[in-house]
Write a protein that holds these residues in place. Structure first.
Motif, short mmCIF file in Angstrom:
data_model
loop_
_atom_site.label_atom_id
_atom_site.label_comp_id
_atom_site.label_asym_id
_atom_site.label_seq_id
_atom_site.Cartn_x
_atom_site.Cartn_y
_atom_site.Cartn_z
N GLY B 126 7.44 54.35 50.29
CA GLY B 126 7.11 53.71 51.55
C GLY B 126 7.35 54.65 52.73
N ARG B 127 8.42 55.46 52.62
CA ARG B 127 8.79 56.29 53.76
C ARG B 127 8.18 57.70 53.68
NH1 ARG B 127 14.72 54.80 55.13
NH2 ARG B 127 13.72 52.78 55.01
N PHE B 128 8.23 58.30 52.49
CA PHE B 128 7.80 59.69 52.40
C PHE B 128 6.54 59.88 51.57
CE2 PHE B 128 12.51 59.61 52.53
CZ PHE B 128 12.66 60.12 53.80
N GLY B 129 6.07 58.84 50.94
CA GLY B 129 4.85 58.96 50.16
C GLY B 129 5.08 59.51 48.76
N ALA B 130 6.31 59.88 48.42
CA ALA B 130 6.58 60.39 47.08
C ALA B 130 8.06 60.19 46.76
CB ALA B 130 6.23 61.87 46.98
N ALA B 131 8.38 60.23 45.48
CA ALA B 131 9.77 60.15 45.07
C ALA B 131 10.01 61.21 44.01
CB ALA B 131 10.07 58.76 44.49
N SER B 132 11.03 62.03 44.20
CA SER B 132 11.24 63.12 43.25
C SER B 132 11.86 62.59 41.96
CB SER B 132 12.16 64.17 43.86
OG SER B 132 13.49 63.70 43.81
N SER B 133 11.64 63.37 40.89
CA SER B 133 12.18 62.98 39.60
C SER B 133 13.69 62.83 39.65
CB SER B 133 11.83 64.03 38.55
OG SER B 133 10.45 64.11 38.38
N TRP B 134 14.33 63.76 40.38
CA TRP B 134 15.79 63.70 40.48
C TRP B 134 16.26 62.40 41.09
CZ3 TRP B 134 19.22 66.21 37.95
CH2 TRP B 134 18.96 67.51 37.48
N ALA B 135 15.59 61.99 42.19
CA ALA B 135 15.99 60.76 42.85
C ALA B 135 15.85 59.58 41.89
CB ALA B 135 15.13 60.53 44.09
N LEU B 136 14.76 59.60 41.12
CA LEU B 136 14.54 58.49 40.20
C LEU B 136 15.58 58.47 39.09
CD1 LEU B 136 10.65 58.41 39.92
CD2 LEU B 136 12.18 57.17 41.47
N ILE B 137 15.93 59.68 38.59
CA ILE B 137 16.92 59.75 37.52
C ILE B 137 18.28 59.26 38.02
CG2 ILE B 137 18.25 61.31 36.05
CD1 ILE B 137 15.72 63.00 35.82
N LEU B 138 18.63 59.69 39.25
CA LEU B 138 19.91 59.26 39.80
C LEU B 138 19.93 57.74 39.99
CD1 LEU B 138 20.80 62.06 42.37
CD2 LEU B 138 21.92 61.51 40.20
N ALA B 139 18.80 57.22 40.50
CA ALA B 139 18.73 55.77 40.68
C ALA B 139 18.86 55.07 39.34
CB ALA B 139 17.39 55.41 41.34
N ALA B 140 18.16 55.59 38.33
CA ALA B 140 18.21 54.96 37.01
C ALA B 140 19.63 55.00 36.46
CB ALA B 140 17.26 55.68 36.05
N PHE B 141 20.30 56.14 36.68
CA PHE B 141 21.67 56.25 36.17
C PHE B 141 22.59 55.25 36.87
CE2 PHE B 141 25.91 58.28 36.14
CZ PHE B 141 26.12 58.23 34.78
N ALA B 142 22.41 55.13 38.19
CA ALA B 142 23.22 54.16 38.93
C ALA B 142 22.97 52.74 38.39
CB ALA B 142 22.89 54.23 40.42
N GLY B 143 21.71 52.43 38.15
CA GLY B 143 21.38 51.10 37.63
C GLY B 143 21.96 50.88 36.24
N ALA B 144 21.87 51.91 35.41
CA ALA B 144 22.41 51.81 34.05
C ALA B 144 23.91 51.56 34.09
CB ALA B 144 22.11 53.08 33.26
N MET B 145 24.61 52.28 35.01
CA MET B 145 26.05 52.11 35.12
C MET B 145 26.41 50.72 35.66
SD MET B 145 27.76 54.69 33.96
CE MET B 145 26.59 54.96 32.68
N LEU B 146 25.55 50.23 36.56
CA LEU B 146 25.78 48.89 37.11
C LEU B 146 25.76 47.84 36.01
CD1 LEU B 146 26.04 48.36 40.20
CD2 LEU B 146 23.75 47.36 40.10
N SER B 147 24.71 47.87 35.19
CA SER B 147 24.62 46.93 34.08
C SER B 147 25.76 47.14 33.10
CB SER B 147 23.31 47.12 33.32
OG SER B 147 22.23 46.74 34.11
N THR B 148 26.09 48.40 32.83
CA THR B 148 27.15 48.68 31.87
C THR B 148 28.48 48.14 32.38
OG1 THR B 148 25.99 50.69 31.30
CG2 THR B 148 28.21 50.48 30.47
N ALA B 149 28.74 48.32 33.68
CA ALA B 149 29.99 47.81 34.25
C ALA B 149 30.06 46.30 34.08
CB ALA B 149 30.07 48.18 35.73
N PHE B 150 28.93 45.64 34.29
CA PHE B 150 28.90 44.19 34.13
C PHE B 150 29.21 43.81 32.68
CE2 PHE B 150 26.54 40.35 33.04
CZ PHE B 150 27.04 39.47 33.98
#
Lengths: 268, 347
Positions: B126-150
């Motif tokens: 929405g803001r930059f027109g693209a999302a880098s692979s790194w950003a997506l991997i970090l986001a995915a890792f954060a999400g994975a850890m969130l579920s795992t913590a739960f």
């Protein structure tokens, strides 16, 4: 070698900092068989868990001999250092997947193998020796989850032997076993203590067996050590009645024959 | 009766070794066959001779070169790498929870990663027109850890494995609902692509993404392999592992982080992919006749790679030109295996 192998000093054990049992003072000599007895829930397992560092002491300290004479506090041992000195055998059924009895026994070599845990020829020889010591060579290639309870206990003992411990801690090793397998297991423990000088610390349900086999008995009840010493010194019929809170109307433990008499049967 | 043991033991050892070799050879052969089949299959038909020429000499029709190198190769390799990652992640979670039904998908870990990736995608695109692979991997890792913590919080309260799985499935639903909600109200046409991704697909694979995935998964694989020894001890239960000298606290953290990185990587590149993490380790252990991590880890990785390449081939070709979601295929192949496992266990 008259010094202590294991020393519990003013020890209090329990969960989450709350003491379940306190004031435990015992020195154990190398090669002794020490047995904890007492009613269910009295804290025998809690003591054993603290000895094996599953739980940290609530108060006091535990010392274990580092070399022949010098004692070192238990928490000062590194995990692998302790693993070469102390082995455990636990109650509760072990769930294994696609492991042969030899695989289970060979796990005991863990503290001695390299980074990837590959067994050397010497390791493999020690596994065979341990299996032989518990008379279980014929089971070696059978799946662990397909052998009988008695056989499993023996394999788990072989696993502990593979660890070449100086002290072995067993939580109710005779549960699930019929009398023949009990005899066999206790004989192995007895030989280990006498022939190799391995110190045995265990909990037992059977007070008669504990009485005959142990060098020292620790009676646990109501959050404290009820009595502690040589079986012949401390055990009396009255003492056992109090330890287990036996109702004389129902029965009594005959100290001479080592059998539980059922008084309620003779009532009519 | 004393020592009829020696020769007998070496015979069983030799038998085991033969069996391991057979499994690895079969998997390696299947791996090569699947690469060839996959590269040879698609809407544009390119004969094998020309494909080999393109692959090894980089000669041929420019259009065909681009189809092979820019579309088919990265996709094949990505499905292989991510398939291996999924199987490994499942194996680690099964070790952690001491239960063969645990996996990144059923425990809601994939869905948590998916939700965070969707959020980051929408924000960044929405803001930059693209999302880098790194950003997506970090986001995915954060999400994975969130579920795992739960899941870990729940596992403290309930010791019962079935309840834990239900909790995992529930968090999976919650995260999927949030993702669907975001996707529904995201209007940008780029984000519409999200919809395809959030169902799982290898179709977006390119070389830079594949390279990054291979790097992360390769490193994780090496770490997991070095953990083979404590994993073996942990299979006997925490108490025994601890008594043999495993530093339990550190080991558990290592397991959780590695399984999180692996499933996050899959989710960032291909979206959530179901059942591979449960079915493949199960099949591989049966085939090997052992649960020894030292052999199961590489075999599961290869098996996962083959499983995903087969699934991706089916996804591409079954209803061509329409492509199926990868999870549709892996579910059809994997779910019956999981049901079979449940029935076997309850016997």
């Amino acid at each position: 070698m008259n010094t202590n192998h294991l020393l519990l000093n003013h020890l209090a054990v329990g969960y989450n900092g709350k003491a379940l049992l306190c004031g435990i003072e015992i020195g154990v000599k190398r090669g002794e068989i020490v047995t904890l007895v007492g009613p269910n829930g009295s804290g025998k397992s809690t003591i054993l868990k603290t000895l094996t560092r599953r739980l940290t002491p609530v108060d006091g300290e535990i010392f274990l001999a580092e070399e022949a004479a010098s004692l070192k506090r238990l928490d000062r041992f590194s995990p692998s250092e302790l693993a070469r000195k102390m082995a455990v055998m636990l109650t509760g059924r072990l769930q294994t997947e696609l492991m042969t009895c030899r695989d289970v026994a060979a796990m005991g070599r863990y503290p001695y193998t390299g980074r990837l845990g590959i067994l050397s020829e010497e390791d493999e020889r020690k596994v065979e020796e341990a299996l032989a010591a518990v008379h279980a060579q014929h089971l070696a290639d059978r799946p662990f989850d397909a052998v009988s309870d008695g056989e499993r206990q023996r394999i788990l003992l072989a696993r502990a032997i593979c660890q070449e411990p100086e002290i072995i801690v067993l939580d109710e090793p005779t549960s699930y076993l019929d009398i023949r397998h009990k005899l066999e297991l206790l004989e192995i423990l007895f030989r280990m203590s006498r022939e190799q000088g391995i110190t045995v610390v265990m909990s037992l349900h059977e007070i008669d067996l504990a009485m005959k086999l142990s060098d020292r008995i620790i009676c646990v009840r109501d959050g404290k050590i009820f009595a502690c010493g040589k079986p012949s010194d401390i055990l009396s019929e009255e003492m056992i009645r109090r330890l287990y809170d036996l109702d004389p109307q129902l029965g009594r433990f005959d100290i001479k024959t080592g059998s539980l008499e059922l008084s309620f049967m003779a009532k009519d | 009766m004393e020592m009829a043991q020696g020769p007998d033991h070496s015979r069983t050892k030799a038998l085991r070794r033969t069996r391991y070799t057979a499994v690895f050879v079969t998997l390696a052969a299947a791996f090569v066959v699947m690469i060839l089949l996959n590269i040879n299959t698609g809407s544009v038909n390119i004969p094998v001779g020309r494909i080999l020429k393109i692959l090894f000499l980089r000669q041929g029709d420019a259009n065909e070169v681009s189809i092979i190198w820019k579309i088919r190769m990265p996709r094949i390799l990505q499905s292989a790498v991510l398939g291996g990652a999924l199987a490994l992640s499942g194996f680690l979670l099964q070790t952690f929870f001491g239960n063969p039904i645990a996996g990144p998908f059923v425990l809601g870990i994939s869905s948590g990663a998916k939700m965070c990736v969707a959020i980051v995608m929408i924000l960044l695109i929405g803001r930059f027109g693209a999302a880098s692979s790194w950003a997506l991997i970090l986001a995915a890792f954060a999400g994975a850890m969130l579920s795992t913590a739960f899941i870990l919080a729940v596992s403290r309260a309930v010791r019962h494995m079935a309840a834990l799985l239900v909790a995992g499935i529930m968090i999976g639903y919650i995260c999927s609902a949030v993702t669907e909600f975001l996707v529904t109200f995201a209007e940008d046409s780029d984000i519409v692509n999200l919809h395809g991704w959030s169902q799982g697909s290898f179709s977006g694979a390119d070389w830079s993404g594949t390279g990054l995935a291979a790097l992360i998964v390769g490193l994780s694989f090496a770490f997991v392999f070095l953990l083979a020894k404590p994993i073996g001890a942990y299979q006997m239960g925490e108490a025994y592992a601890q008594s043999m000298g495993v530093n339990i606290r550190r080991f558990r953290v290592q397991l959780i982080i590695l399984s999180g990185v692996l499933s996050a990587c899959v989710t960032a590149f291909a979206g959530p992919v179901s059942f591979v993490g449960i079915a493949v380790p199960f099949l591989v252990k049966r085939a090997l006749g052992t649960s020894k991590p030292l052999v199961v880890i590489p075999a599961a990785f290869l098996g996962g790679a083959v499983f995903c390449m087969v699934s991706d081939l089916i996804a591409r070709t079954a209803f061509s030109p329409t492509e199926l979601n990868i999870s549709t295929v892996t579910s059809v192949l994997g779910a019956p295996i999981v049901i079979y496992m449940l029935i076997r266990r309850s016997r």
